[in-house]
Design an enzyme around this catalytic site. Structure first.
Site, PDB file in Angstrom:
ATOM      1  CE  LYS A  13      -1.979  -1.045   3.896  1.00  0.00           C
ATOM      2  NZ  LYS A  13      -1.280  -2.315   4.194  1.00  0.00           N
ATOM      3  NE  ARG A  88      -4.446  -1.250   9.918  1.00  0.00           N
ATOM      4  CZ  ARG A  88      -3.337  -0.607   9.569  1.00  0.00           C
ATOM      5  NH1 ARG A  88      -3.373   0.431   8.784  1.00  0.00           N
ATOM      6  NH2 ARG A  88      -2.156  -1.015  10.008  1.00  0.00           N
ATOM      7  NE  ARG A 127       7.289  -2.589   6.279  1.00  0.00           N
ATOM      8  CZ  ARG A 127       5.955  -2.509   6.350  1.00  0.00           C
ATOM      9  NH1 ARG A 127       5.268  -1.922   5.388  1.00  0.00           N
ATOM     10  NH2 ARG A 127       5.332  -3.036   7.366  1.00  0.00           N
ATOM     11  NE  ARG A 160       6.352  -0.275  10.331  1.00  0.00           N
ATOM     12  CZ  ARG A 160       5.185  -0.392   9.705  1.00  0.00           C
ATOM     13  NH1 ARG A 160       5.058   0.071   8.468  1.00  0.00           N
ATOM     14  NH2 ARG A 160       4.167  -0.953  10.290  1.00  0.00           N
ATOM     15  NE  ARG A 171       1.988  -4.725  11.498  1.00  0.00           N
ATOM     16  CZ  ARG A 171       3.119  -4.620  10.809  1.00  0.00           C
ATOM     17  NH1 ARG A 171       4.251  -5.064  11.315  1.00  0.00           N
ATOM     18  NH2 ARG A 171       3.133  -4.060   9.635  1.00  0.00           N
TER      19      ARG A 171
HETATM   20  P1  ADP Z   1       1.355  -1.634   7.562  1.00  0.00           P
HETATM   21  O1  ADP Z   1       1.996  -0.671   6.567  1.00  0.00           O
HETATM   22  O2  ADP Z   1       2.230  -2.774   7.855  1.00  0.00           O
HETATM   23  O3  ADP Z   1      -0.017  -2.041   7.138  1.00  0.00           O
HETATM   24  P2  ADP Z   1       0.864   0.671   9.210  1.00  0.00           P
HETATM   25  O4  ADP Z   1       2.082   1.496   9.099  1.00  0.00           O
HETATM   26  O5  ADP Z   1      -0.314   1.064   8.401  1.00  0.00           O
HETATM   27  O6  ADP Z   1       1.247  -0.850   8.934  1.00  0.00           O
HETATM   28  O7  ADP Z   1       0.405   0.593  10.723  1.00  0.00           O
HETATM   29  C1  ADP Z   1       1.291   0.329  11.778  1.00  0.00           C
HETATM   30  C2  ADP Z   1       0.519   0.308  13.108  1.00  0.00           C
HETATM   31  O8  ADP Z   1      -0.050   1.602  13.345  1.00  0.00           O
HETATM   32  C3  ADP Z   1      -0.661  -0.652  13.145  1.00  0.00           C
HETATM   33  O9  ADP Z   1      -0.272  -1.980  13.515  1.00  0.00           O
HETATM   34  C4  ADP Z   1      -1.542   0.002  14.217  1.00  0.00           C
HETATM   35  O10 ADP Z   1      -1.045  -0.237  15.512  1.00  0.00           O
HETATM   36  C5  ADP Z   1      -1.355   1.478  13.911  1.00  0.00           C
HETATM   37  N1  ADP Z   1      -2.354   1.992  12.944  1.00  0.00           N
HETATM   38  C6  ADP Z   1      -2.107   2.459  11.689  1.00  0.00           C
HETATM   39  N2  ADP Z   1      -3.239   2.868  11.099  1.00  0.00           N
HETATM   40  C7  ADP Z   1      -4.240   2.663  11.988  1.00  0.00           C
HETATM   41  C8  ADP Z   1      -5.647   2.871  11.981  1.00  0.00           C
HETATM   42  N3  ADP Z   1      -6.280   3.368  10.897  1.00  0.00           N
HETATM   43  N4  ADP Z   1      -6.351   2.540  13.094  1.00  0.00           N
HETATM   44  C9  ADP Z   1      -5.747   2.034  14.186  1.00  0.00           C
HETATM   45  N5  ADP Z   1      -4.428   1.805  14.260  1.00  0.00           N
HETATM   46  C10 ADP Z   1      -3.665   2.112  13.183  1.00  0.00           C
HETATM   47  P1  ADP Z   2       2.285  -1.756   3.197  1.00  0.00           P
HETATM   48  O1  ADP Z   2       2.282  -0.254   3.159  1.00  0.00           O
HETATM   49  O2  ADP Z   2       1.056  -2.359   2.590  1.00  0.00           O
HETATM   50  O3  ADP Z   2       2.549  -2.288   4.580  1.00  0.00           O
HETATM   51  P2  ADP Z   2       4.852  -1.565   1.807  1.00  0.00           P
HETATM   52  O4  ADP Z   2       4.586  -0.667   0.658  1.00  0.00           O
HETATM   53  O5  ADP Z   2       5.575  -1.013   2.979  1.00  0.00           O
HETATM   54  O6  ADP Z   2       3.486  -2.279   2.280  1.00  0.00           O
HETATM   55  O7  ADP Z   2       5.660  -2.834   1.248  1.00  0.00           O
HETATM   56  C1  ADP Z   2       6.136  -3.867   2.120  1.00  0.00           C
HETATM   57  C2  ADP Z   2       7.518  -4.332   1.632  1.00  0.00           C
HETATM   58  O8  ADP Z   2       7.382  -5.006   0.376  1.00  0.00           O
HETATM   59  C3  ADP Z   2       8.522  -3.195   1.382  1.00  0.00           C
HETATM   60  O9  ADP Z   2       9.790  -3.681   1.748  1.00  0.00           O
HETATM   61  C4  ADP Z   2       8.439  -2.951  -0.127  1.00  0.00           C
HETATM   62  O10 ADP Z   2       9.680  -2.477  -0.636  1.00  0.00           O
HETATM   63  C5  ADP Z   2       8.135  -4.340  -0.649  1.00  0.00           C
HETATM   64  N1  ADP Z   2       7.268  -4.341  -1.841  1.00  0.00           N
HETATM   65  C6  ADP Z   2       6.233  -3.522  -2.126  1.00  0.00           C
HETATM   66  N2  ADP Z   2       5.648  -3.849  -3.305  1.00  0.00           N
HETATM   67  C7  ADP Z   2       6.338  -4.932  -3.774  1.00  0.00           C
HETATM   68  C8  ADP Z   2       6.227  -5.760  -4.951  1.00  0.00           C
HETATM   69  N3  ADP Z   2       5.286  -5.538  -5.879  1.00  0.00           N
HETATM   70  N4  ADP Z   2       7.111  -6.763  -5.105  1.00  0.00           N
HETATM   71  C9  ADP Z   2       8.062  -7.001  -4.153  1.00  0.00           C
HETATM   72  N5  ADP Z   2       8.220  -6.265  -3.047  1.00  0.00           N
HETATM   73  C10 ADP Z   2       7.368  -5.244  -2.836  1.00  0.00           C
END
Ligand code: ADP
Ligand code: ADP
Ligand code: ZN
Length: 219
Positions: A13, A88, A127, A160, A171
């Protein structure tokens, strides 16, 4: 364009939101990034949120809704935004819709980026993020030119804390129990498009663009 990107943690995302934000000249609004910034600044919000984040659980709606409402009120988000990581759960989705409606606006589209759990774990475990500019890398799939250093700004990359395997499992559980039902919610509203998150980053971006402009539903 007012777009929501849904999908499990690690689906890509953030990667896709950054690319689309640059393409369209609208901000990426990433709830996780905003929360991590609050933790880093040691603000009241950060101090309240950090425990939930470290456990892989959702931060309480009340805190997140206030934070997002403030962010969306900023001028740069007036004509569009890409929401990444928010909403979420259904409660957050309803609050978002109500807030937009009060401003005479609505979402244009919700794109769910789909990825199987095994792939989620692989993506998250590799990541790496830039401390300075939030650029995203993957040690295998998307490595920086020099290990541990951001290609874009030369600053240090970090992993992270909540990307530790145990927390990732939690998660993923939270995603299936709480966030996944949002797909049905937005499908009923006629806003949902599902895209396959596997494959190269540029391939996934093409699928999202097709879904946004062409109304495909890849269910
Ligand atoms: P990822 O990119 O792996 O999906 P995020 O960076 O979006 O993770 O979120 C990291 C953490 O921040 C989540 O595990 C949660 O604790 C918190 N968080 C992020 N967005 C939300 C939301 N919309 N509502 C509640 N908690 C959130
Ligand atoms: P999210 O925001 O959904 O948690 P991220 O954009 O942070 O996901 O991506 C998670 C990890 O996967 C990062 O290390 C990113 O560089 C890698 N990644 C993202 N898209 C791809 C893809 N299409 N193929 C392989 N690796 C990817
Ligand atoms: Zn950087």
């Amino acid at each position: 364009m007012r777009l929501v990107l849904l999908g499990p943690p690690g689906a890509g995302k953030g990667t896709q939101a950054q690319a689309l934000a640059a393409r369209w000249g609208i901000p990426q609004v990433a709830s996780g990034d905003l929360l991590r910034a609050a933790v880093h600044e040691d603000s009241e919000l950060g101090r309240e949120a950090v425990g939930y984040m470290d456990r892989g659980q959702l931060v309480p709606d009340k805190l997140v809704l206030k934070m997002i409402a403030e962010r969306l009120r900023k001028k740069d988000a007036r004509d569009g935004f890409i929401l990444d990581g928010f909403p979420r759960n259904v409660m957050q989705a309803e609050a978002l819709a109500a807030g937009l409606e009060r401003a005479g606006r609505k979402l244009d589209k919700v794109v769910a980026v789909m990825l199987p759990d095994e792939e989620v774990v692989k993506r998250i475990s590799g990541r790496r993020t830039c401390r300075n500019c939030a650029a995203m890398y993957h040690v295998i799939f998307e490595p920086p030119a020099k290990a541990g250093v951001c290609d874009k700004c030369g600053e240090e990359l970090y992993q992270r804390e909540d990307d530790a395997e145990e927390t990732v499992r939690e998660r993923i559980k939270v995603y299936h129990a709480t966030t996944r039902p949002l797909l049905d919610h937005y499908r009923r509203l006629g806003l949902l498009a599902q895209v396959d998150g596997e494959g190269r980053i540029d391939e996934v971006e093409k699928r999202i663009l097709a879904a946004v402009t062409g109304d495909h539903d890849y269910d």
